[in-house]
Scaffold this motif. Structure first.
Motif, PDB file in Angstrom:
ATOM      1  N   GLY A  60       0.212  -1.363  -0.443  1.00 18.69           N
ATOM      2  CA  GLY A  60      -0.387  -0.060   0.426  1.00 18.69           C
ATOM      3  C   GLY A  60       0.679   1.318   0.007  1.00 18.69           C
ATOM      4  O   GLY A  60       2.269   1.490  -0.055  1.00 18.69           O
ATOM      5  N   ALA A  61       0.161   2.077  -0.209  1.00 17.33           N
ATOM      6  CA  ALA A  61       0.454   3.708   0.065  1.00 17.33           C
ATOM      7  C   ALA A  61       1.506   4.301   1.018  1.00 17.33           C
ATOM      8  O   ALA A  61       0.989   3.309   2.040  1.00 17.33           O
ATOM      9  CB  ALA A  61      -0.468   4.738  -0.945  1.00 17.33           C
ATOM     10  N   THR A  62       2.791   5.005   1.213  1.00 21.15           N
ATOM     11  CA  THR A  62       3.451   5.310   2.880  1.00 21.15           C
ATOM     12  C   THR A  62       2.493   6.070   3.509  1.00 21.15           C
ATOM     13  O   THR A  62       1.521   7.131   2.135  1.00 21.15           O
ATOM     14  CB  THR A  62       4.189   6.073   2.099  1.00 21.15           C
ATOM     15  N   GLY A  63       1.759   5.981   4.826  1.00 18.98           N
ATOM     16  CA  GLY A  63       1.403   6.845   4.706  1.00 18.98           C
ATOM     17  C   GLY A  63       1.859   7.901   5.623  1.00 18.98           C
ATOM     18  O   GLY A  63       3.010   8.135   5.759  1.00 18.98           O
ATOM     19  N   ALA A  64       0.811   9.338   5.828  1.00 22.15           N
ATOM     20  CA  ALA A  64       1.795  10.613   5.830  1.00 22.15           C
ATOM     21  C   ALA A  64       2.178  10.783   6.995  1.00 22.15           C
ATOM     22  O   ALA A  64       2.254   9.337   8.855  1.00 22.15           O
ATOM     23  CB  ALA A  64       0.404  11.198   6.491  1.00 22.15           C
ATOM     24  N   THR A  65       3.504  11.331   7.441  1.00 21.37           N
ATOM     25  CA  THR A  65       4.113  11.477   8.707  1.00 21.37           C
ATOM     26  C   THR A  65       3.889  11.487   9.731  1.00 21.37           C
ATOM     27  O   THR A  65       2.310  12.851   9.831  1.00 21.37           O
ATOM     28  CB  THR A  65       5.510  12.028   8.266  1.00 21.37           C
ATOM     29  N   GLY A  66       3.778  11.495  10.746  1.00 23.18           N
ATOM     30  CA  GLY A  66       3.257  11.318  12.247  1.00 23.18           C
ATOM     31  C   GLY A  66       3.851  12.251  13.037  1.00 23.18           C
ATOM     32  O   GLY A  66       4.630  13.230  12.358  1.00 23.18           O
ATOM     33  N   ALA A  67       2.848  13.470  14.144  1.00 30.39           N
ATOM     34  CA  ALA A  67       3.584  14.024  14.455  1.00 30.39           C
ATOM     35  C   ALA A  67       4.894  13.775  15.264  1.00 30.39           C
ATOM     36  O   ALA A  67       5.058  12.935  15.968  1.00 30.39           O
ATOM     37  CB  ALA A  67       2.709  14.734  15.673  1.00 30.39           C
ATOM     38  N   THR A  68       5.659  14.998  15.562  1.00 35.25           N
ATOM     39  CA  THR A  68       6.602  14.578  16.126  1.00 35.25           C
ATOM     40  C   THR A  68       6.899  14.144  17.265  1.00 35.25           C
ATOM     41  O   THR A  68       5.839  14.910  18.590  1.00 35.25           O
ATOM     42  CB  THR A  68       7.815  16.123  16.616  1.00 35.25           C
ATOM     43  N   GLY A  69       7.848  13.903  17.835  1.00 31.72           N
ATOM     44  CA  GLY A  69       7.275  13.211  19.857  1.00 31.72           C
ATOM     45  C   GLY A  69       7.764  14.022  20.728  1.00 31.72           C
ATOM     46  O   GLY A  69       7.965  14.798  20.117  1.00 31.72           O
ATOM     47  N   PRO A  70       7.018  14.175  21.987  1.00 30.93           N
ATOM     48  CA  PRO A  70       7.942  14.731  23.216  1.00 30.93           C
ATOM     49  C   PRO A  70       8.981  14.986  22.822  1.00 30.93           C
ATOM     50  O   PRO A  70       9.821  13.797  22.715  1.00 30.93           O
ATOM     51  CB  PRO A  70       7.048  14.560  24.563  1.00 30.93           C
ATOM     52  N   ALA A  71       9.931  15.463  23.393  1.00 30.72           N
ATOM     53  CA  ALA A  71      11.217  15.263  23.986  1.00 30.72           C
ATOM     54  C   ALA A  71      11.916  15.000  25.205  1.00 30.72           C
ATOM     55  O   ALA A  71      11.307  14.787  26.192  1.00 30.72           O
ATOM     56  CB  ALA A  71      12.204  16.961  24.290  1.00 30.72           C
ATOM     57  N   GLY A  72      13.045  13.917  24.810  1.00 26.10           N
ATOM     58  CA  GLY A  72      13.111  13.110  25.612  1.00 26.10           C
ATOM     59  C   GLY A  72      13.840  14.583  26.837  1.00 26.10           C
ATOM     60  O   GLY A  72      13.731  14.673  26.536  1.00 26.10           O
ATOM     61  N   PRO A  73      14.058  13.164  28.235  1.00 24.12           N
ATOM     62  CA  PRO A  73      14.504  13.711  29.009  1.00 24.12           C
ATOM     63  C   PRO A  73      15.791  14.055  29.263  1.00 24.12           C
ATOM     64  O   PRO A  73      17.082  13.338  28.377  1.00 24.12           O
ATOM     65  CB  PRO A  73      14.749  12.492  29.991  1.00 24.12           C
ATOM     66  N   LYS A  74      16.370  15.108  29.709  1.00 24.12           N
ATOM     67  CA  LYS A  74      18.303  15.792  29.526  1.00 24.12           C
ATOM     68  C   LYS A  74      18.973  14.580  30.108  1.00 24.12           C
ATOM     69  O   LYS A  74      18.589  14.265  30.882  1.00 24.12           O
ATOM     70  CB  LYS A  74      18.184  16.904  30.334  1.00 24.12           C
ATOM     71  N   GLY A  75      19.966  14.579  29.189  1.00 25.08           N
ATOM     72  CA  GLY A  75      21.107  14.093  29.695  1.00 25.08           C
ATOM     73  C   GLY A  75      22.033  14.560  30.081  1.00 25.08           C
ATOM     74  O   GLY A  75      21.896  14.854  30.896  1.00 25.08           O
ATOM     75  N   ASP A  76      22.358  13.411  30.875  1.00 19.29           N
ATOM     76  CA  ASP A  76      24.069  13.606  31.773  1.00 19.29           C
ATOM     77  C   ASP A  76      24.937  14.851  31.200  1.00 19.29           C
ATOM     78  O   ASP A  76      25.371  14.584  30.261  1.00 19.29           O
ATOM     79  CB  ASP A  76      24.269  12.324  32.079  1.00 19.29           C
ATOM     80  N   PRO A  77      25.588  15.781  32.580  1.00 23.43           N
ATOM     81  CA  PRO A  77      26.159  16.344  31.680  1.00 23.43           C
ATOM     82  C   PRO A  77      27.294  15.705  31.334  1.00 23.43           C
ATOM     83  O   PRO A  77      27.786  14.471  31.902  1.00 23.43           O
ATOM     84  CB  PRO A  77      27.083  17.233  32.999  1.00 23.43           C
TER      85      PRO A  77
END
Length: 218
Positions: free
Chosen positions: A52-69
């Motif tokens: 079948g045809a490729t579906g529409a791109t989904g919405a951007t997910g929420p930002a992940g947690p901040k990484g360690d310094p």
């Protein structure tokens, strides 16, 4: 001749002359519907359909947690030293009750890393703008008691800092000096001047008697 044969009320066979045969059939009522037969075996799997045809791109997910310094990087290297030092090995006559530029007395270059010291005009000339620290010291010979001595820095021909000032406490040698930090623009120049009420000369017959140095701070 005629012959009639009957095997049931619904079927009659009649034979007449000249070999003609007549059959009469009378149909009975439909029988009851038979029971449903057993379910047949499953058929073979059909061929795979087209993609079948490729579906529409989904919405951007929420930002992940901040990484360690991250780990602290290594310390940077200090900037290269930039400076000069000159000193005297002879004498220079100075005016009485007037300002005299300390020039001929600075006849020896100890170091001059970036050629900022002008050996012809006996002055420091700024190439890299910024803050510079300067130090100068002068020794006067043949002083008389109570003679006034002043050592100063001049910037672009005008006094900018008194490095040392005092009165001679007796006859003979006496010296003054000091240090200061100046903010310089490109092509600014700095010189050492001397003022005294005593006749005589600057004396640098001993190492370090008369000297002038400076270095770049940033």
């Amino acid at each position: 001749m005629s012959i009639t044969v009957s095997s049931s009320p619904d079927i009659a066979l009649t034979v007449t002359g000249d070999n003609a045969v007549s059959v009469a059939v009378t149909m009975g009522l439909p029988g009851a519907t038979g029971a449903t037969g057993a379910q047949g075996a499953p058929g073979a799997t059909g061929a795979t359909g087209a993609t079948g045809a490729t579906g529409a791109t989904g919405a951007t997910g929420p930002a992940g947690p901040k990484g360690d310094p991250g780990a602290t990087g290594p310390a940077g290297s200090p900037p290269p030293f930039r400076g000069f030092r000159v000193y005297g090995t002879s004498t220079q006559t100075v005016a009485t009750n007037a300002w005299t530029k300390a020039a001929a007395i600075f006849n020896t270059v100890d170091f001059n890393t970036d050629a900022d010291w002008d050996t012809v005009n006996k002055r420091f000339v700024c190439v890299t703008p910024g803050y510079y620290t300067f130090q100068a010291g002068l020794v006067h010979g043949n002083l008389t008691d109570g003679s006034n001595l002043i050592v100063a820095l001049y910037k672009n021909g005008s006094i900018v800092s008194l490095l040392g000032r005092g009165l001679a406490g007796g006859a003979g040698f006496g010296g003054f000096g000091g240090a200061d930090t100046l903010l310089l623009a490109e092509d600014d120049y700095v010189e050492v001047y001397y003022y005294t009420t005593a006749a005589g000369a600057l004396n640098s017959t001993q190492p370090g008697y008369c000297r002038f140095s400076g270095h770049f701070l940033g």
